[in-house]
Motif scaffolding. Structure first.
Motif, PDB file in Angstrom:
ATOM      1  N   SER A 192      35.656  32.707  47.265  1.00 43.49           N
ATOM      2  CA  SER A 192      36.702  33.394  46.584  1.00 43.49           C
ATOM      3  C   SER A 192      36.199  32.886  44.966  1.00 43.49           C
ATOM      4  CB  SER A 192      38.051  33.065  46.894  1.00 43.49           C
ATOM      5  OG  SER A 192      38.287  33.500  48.245  1.00 43.49           O
ATOM      6  N   THR A 193      36.849  33.739  44.135  1.00 43.61           N
ATOM      7  CA  THR A 193      37.200  33.377  42.768  1.00 43.61           C
ATOM      8  C   THR A 193      38.415  33.971  42.438  1.00 43.61           C
ATOM      9  OG1 THR A 193      36.422  35.413  41.860  1.00 43.61           O
ATOM     10  CG2 THR A 193      34.702  33.658  42.124  1.00 43.61           C
ATOM     11  N   ASN A 194      39.005  33.486  41.065  1.00 49.29           N
ATOM     12  CA  ASN A 194      40.404  33.863  40.739  1.00 49.29           C
ATOM     13  C   ASN A 194      40.393  35.185  40.743  1.00 49.29           C
ATOM     14  OD1 ASN A 194      41.318  31.452  40.737  1.00 49.29           O
ATOM     15  ND2 ASN A 194      40.938  31.086  38.589  1.00 49.29           N
ATOM     16  N   ALA A 195      39.201  35.960  40.289  1.00 50.07           N
ATOM     17  CA  ALA A 195      39.173  37.196  40.191  1.00 50.07           C
ATOM     18  C   ALA A 195      38.911  38.114  41.354  1.00 50.07           C
ATOM     19  CB  ALA A 195      38.175  37.822  39.128  1.00 50.07           C
ATOM     20  N   PRO A 203      31.429  32.335  33.783  1.00 48.06           N
ATOM     21  CA  PRO A 203      31.710  32.404  34.895  1.00 48.06           C
ATOM     22  C   PRO A 203      32.113  31.328  36.100  1.00 48.06           C
ATOM     23  CG  PRO A 203      29.696  33.560  34.143  1.00 48.06           C
ATOM     24  CD  PRO A 203      30.337  32.458  33.146  1.00 48.06           C
ATOM     25  N   GLU A 204      32.862  31.442  37.007  1.00 45.28           N
ATOM     26  CA  GLU A 204      33.198  30.291  37.741  1.00 45.28           C
ATOM     27  C   GLU A 204      31.998  29.534  38.319  1.00 45.28           C
ATOM     28  OE1 GLU A 204      36.385  30.489  40.697  1.00 45.28           O
ATOM     29  OE2 GLU A 204      37.535  31.889  39.386  1.00 45.28           O
ATOM     30  N   ASP A 205      32.137  28.154  38.585  1.00 52.77           N
ATOM     31  CA  ASP A 205      31.119  27.580  39.219  1.00 52.77           C
ATOM     32  C   ASP A 205      31.792  26.623  40.134  1.00 52.77           C
ATOM     33  OD1 ASP A 205      29.183  25.824  39.878  1.00 52.77           O
ATOM     34  OD2 ASP A 205      28.921  24.871  37.924  1.00 52.77           O
ATOM     35  N   ASN A 249      40.867  24.981  51.749  1.00 54.92           N
ATOM     36  CA  ASN A 249      40.212  26.233  52.637  1.00 54.92           C
ATOM     37  C   ASN A 249      38.834  26.093  52.557  1.00 54.92           C
ATOM     38  OD1 ASN A 249      39.666  27.531  50.140  1.00 54.92           O
ATOM     39  ND2 ASN A 249      41.717  27.448  49.975  1.00 54.92           N
ATOM     40  N   GLN A 250      38.100  25.205  51.612  1.00 54.78           N
ATOM     41  CA  GLN A 250      36.564  25.132  51.592  1.00 54.78           C
ATOM     42  C   GLN A 250      35.783  24.929  52.752  1.00 54.78           C
ATOM     43  OE1 GLN A 250      34.663  24.353  47.887  1.00 54.78           O
ATOM     44  NE2 GLN A 250      36.004  25.315  46.732  1.00 54.78           N
ATOM     45  N   ARG A 251      36.363  24.156  53.514  1.00 59.75           N
ATOM     46  CA  ARG A 251      35.710  23.634  54.868  1.00 59.75           C
ATOM     47  C   ARG A 251      35.874  24.960  55.728  1.00 59.75           C
ATOM     48  NH1 ARG A 251      38.278  19.123  57.938  1.00 59.75           N
ATOM     49  NH2 ARG A 251      38.253  18.011  56.077  1.00 59.75           N
ATOM     50  N   LEU A 252      36.612  26.023  55.474  1.00 57.84           N
ATOM     51  CA  LEU A 252      36.365  27.077  56.282  1.00 57.84           C
ATOM     52  C   LEU A 252      35.734  28.473  55.785  1.00 57.84           C
ATOM     53  CD1 LEU A 252      40.295  27.235  57.290  1.00 57.84           C
ATOM     54  CD2 LEU A 252      38.268  26.226  58.689  1.00 57.84           C
TER      55      LEU A 252
END
Length: 353
Positions: free
Chosen positions: A297-300, A255-257, A130-133
């Motif tokens: 998006s992140t997990n949270a 924090p997510e990177d 999904n990252q390409r979207l």
């Protein structure tokens, strides 16, 4: 009237009722007016019941029952990786369109069988990269194509968070830590996203990889290290002679990177660098440009992925999906090359299609 508005709803069956279905496939199908969720299957029936109570639909006793239902026209496969190939092929051969979560399969042989089944049946096969979207990544690609930073020289990309056990419905016994079910560790979970993103942004293929995979901190319930990697560092070279570095980690306890930096002859592009700007370009002449497009998006904080909408659009309009079987297969080839490289301590050539 638009084509999608003229078409009847696509009947959807979902296999696998873990967190990816609860946070993405379920709610995104539910919000799309061109989809109707027909039902759910999970080996843990209670999970399927819980989602059916939220989104409607029936609960199937088996995967075979799900794909045999004539009201199911398309299937989301959200099961552990080792089931992807068999379930995808079975659904395609039953005349269903398929959206399969990543990584595509444990082996290239299985991925080829999936692609062959798609060609044989003529159905849609789309992968969940999904990252390409992500709108910011789409904007970044447009800027790169326009030559905004000149010729690309080098790429550095990260995807790091605290691990799937905090997000998975299974917590301490998550299948992500089980080599038999997952095949890959963080490399398959997060690395597959970033490899596909690199391929998309550069419109290029990764041809050589040098990798170091390690298990630094994750352990099973009895305290033993998990049998798959929780960190991976990969150097790579593309066919177009762009070099780069990818770091993926399940041991980032801050924090997510999910950042990417692209170095060009006329400037540097930073994507999700932190702060209010989603893209920052620092030009060679000392000027800069900043863009605020939208978060990732992140997990949270799960945002609309665009995957479900794109899958339905491909089905209804009869067009090629934006993430094809070949995309999934070539990303998987990079994962396999990284595993070989880490084991043998040398650069490996990627078996590209």
């Amino acid at each position: 009237m638009a084509v999608m508005e003229q078409t009847k709803k696509v009947g959807i069956g979902i296999a696998g009722c873990g967190m990816i279905t609860a946070s993405r496939h379920g709610p995104e199908y539910d919000k799309n007016t061109n989809a109707k969720i027909i039902g759910f299957y999970d080996y843990d029936r209670n999970r399927a019941i819980k989602l059916a109570e939220i989104y409607g639909g029936k609960v199937y006793d088996s995967y075979e029952e799900l794909i045999s239902d004539t009201s199911v026209q398309a299937v989301s496969i959200c099961t552990p990786n080792y089931l992807h190939a068999d379930q995808t092929i079975a659904a395609l051969e039953m005349g269903k369109d398929v959206l399969c979560e990543k990584p595509m399969a444990p082996t290239l042989k299985e991925a080829r069988s999936m692609i062959d089944a798609q060609k044989r049946t003529g159905r849609v096969l789309m992968l969940g990269h999904n990252q390409r979207l992500v709108p910011t990544h789409i904007k970044a690609k447009k800027l790169l194509v326009a030559g905004e930073i000149g010729r690309v020289l080098y790429v550095q990309t990260n995807f790091k968070h605290a691990g799937p056990e905090g997000w998975s419905v299974e917590k301490d016994k998550t299948w992500f830590f089980d080599k038999k079910r997952a095949s890959f560790g963080v490399l398959g979970d997060l690395g597959s996203h970033k490899i596909d993103l690199i391929r998309y942004l550069l419109d290029d293929e990764i041809e050589y990889i040098f990798a170091e995979l390690a298990t630094l901190d994750k352990h099973t319930a009895d305290g033993k290290p998990i049998a798959i990697e929780d960190n991976g560092v990969c150097l790579f070279k593309t066919r177009g002679m762009v070099s780069g570095l990818m770091h993926v980690s399940w041991t980032n306890y801050g924090p997510e990177d999910n950042s990417t930096v692209i170095y060009g002859t006329e400037g540097t592009m930073k994507i999700f660098p932190g702060g209010p700007d989603d893209i920052v370009i620092d030009y060679y002449d000392g000027t800069s440009a900043r863009y605020q497009i939208g978060a990732i998006s992140t997990n949270a904080n799960q945002l609309n992925s665009g995957i479900i909408d794109a899958f339905l659009k491909a089905i209804i309009e009869g067009i090629k999906p934006p993430v094809s079987g070949r995309d999934g297969r070539n990303t998987l080839a990079c994962l396999e090359a990284a595993v070989r490289s880490s084991a043998e301590g040398k650069w490996e050539k990627v078996d590209l299609d």
